[in-house]
Enzyme design. Sequence first.
Site, PDB file in Angstrom:
ATOM      1  N   TYR A 117       4.058  13.654  66.764  1.00 27.44           N
ATOM      2  CA  TYR A 117       4.445  12.683  67.783  1.00 27.44           C
ATOM      3  C   TYR A 117       3.581  12.933  69.012  1.00 27.44           C
ATOM      4  O   TYR A 117       3.577  14.046  69.535  1.00 27.44           O
ATOM      5  CB  TYR A 117       5.892  12.892  68.227  1.00 27.44           C
ATOM      6  CG  TYR A 117       6.966  12.596  67.234  1.00 27.44           C
ATOM      7  CD1 TYR A 117       7.760  11.470  67.381  1.00 27.44           C
ATOM      8  CD2 TYR A 117       7.243  13.451  66.179  1.00 27.44           C
ATOM      9  CE1 TYR A 117       8.799  11.205  66.507  1.00 27.44           C
ATOM     10  CE2 TYR A 117       8.267  13.197  65.303  1.00 27.44           C
ATOM     11  CZ  TYR A 117       9.041  12.071  65.471  1.00 27.44           C
ATOM     12  OH  TYR A 117      10.061  11.807  64.604  1.00 27.44           O
ATOM     13  N   HIS A 175      16.152   7.015  66.442  1.00 27.43           N
ATOM     14  CA  HIS A 175      16.227   7.683  67.738  1.00 27.43           C
ATOM     15  C   HIS A 175      15.442   6.936  68.823  1.00 27.43           C
ATOM     16  O   HIS A 175      14.492   6.217  68.534  1.00 27.43           O
ATOM     17  CB  HIS A 175      15.672   9.100  67.639  1.00 27.43           C
ATOM     18  CG  HIS A 175      16.479   9.982  66.747  1.00 27.43           C
ATOM     19  ND1 HIS A 175      15.964  11.111  66.169  1.00 27.43           N
ATOM     20  CD2 HIS A 175      17.752   9.908  66.323  1.00 27.43           C
ATOM     21  CE1 HIS A 175      16.887  11.695  65.435  1.00 27.43           C
ATOM     22  NE2 HIS A 175      17.983  10.980  65.509  1.00 27.43           N
TER      23      HIS A 175
END
Length: 188
Positions: A132, A64
């Site tokens: 993240y 991604h």
Amino acid sequence: MQKWKFQELSLKGAYLIDAFFAPDLRGGFCKDYSEEIFCRFGINHPLKEVFYTYSHKGVIRALHFQRVYQQAKLVRCVKGHVFDVIVDLRPGSPTYKKWLGFDLTEESHQEILVPEYFGHGYLVLEDSIVSYKCAEKFYSEYDGGIKWDDPDIGVHWPLEKIGGPDHLILAEKDKNLPSFKEFLSLDF
């Protein structure tokens, strides 16, 4: 006590980082981000968003990236074990289309600094939570990616560690991602 350690990787701008960790009789304390420490090592990584993914063993979160408003990420497995992959998608880079893979575990306290213009994904080797810390916010309308098994990139996923390809779990979104060649022909 494990002190900060920053190792720049062969894909320029990407780092493998050993976060600060101090164990004690209660368990331990981990600091995986400090603006001051990162700046001391020449890394400017401002934070816009922090989020976590919860994944079952066998999940592949494909390669991604954000097509607009590039999103540098600091990625760490806070629970479990993942095989984490980064891919250089910077046209003109001497390491264009090259990938690196890392075993990230909760015990290692290691994290990957994924630069802008990189693809990122991972294979979950045991039920896991991944953190993240992003330098840009997520824009769903610019969410992009490349198929996890694209032959032009050629990531060697350790599928044997999940019992083989029959045990993969893929979201519909990841099943429908373009190949690398299709990605190159897309008009953004």
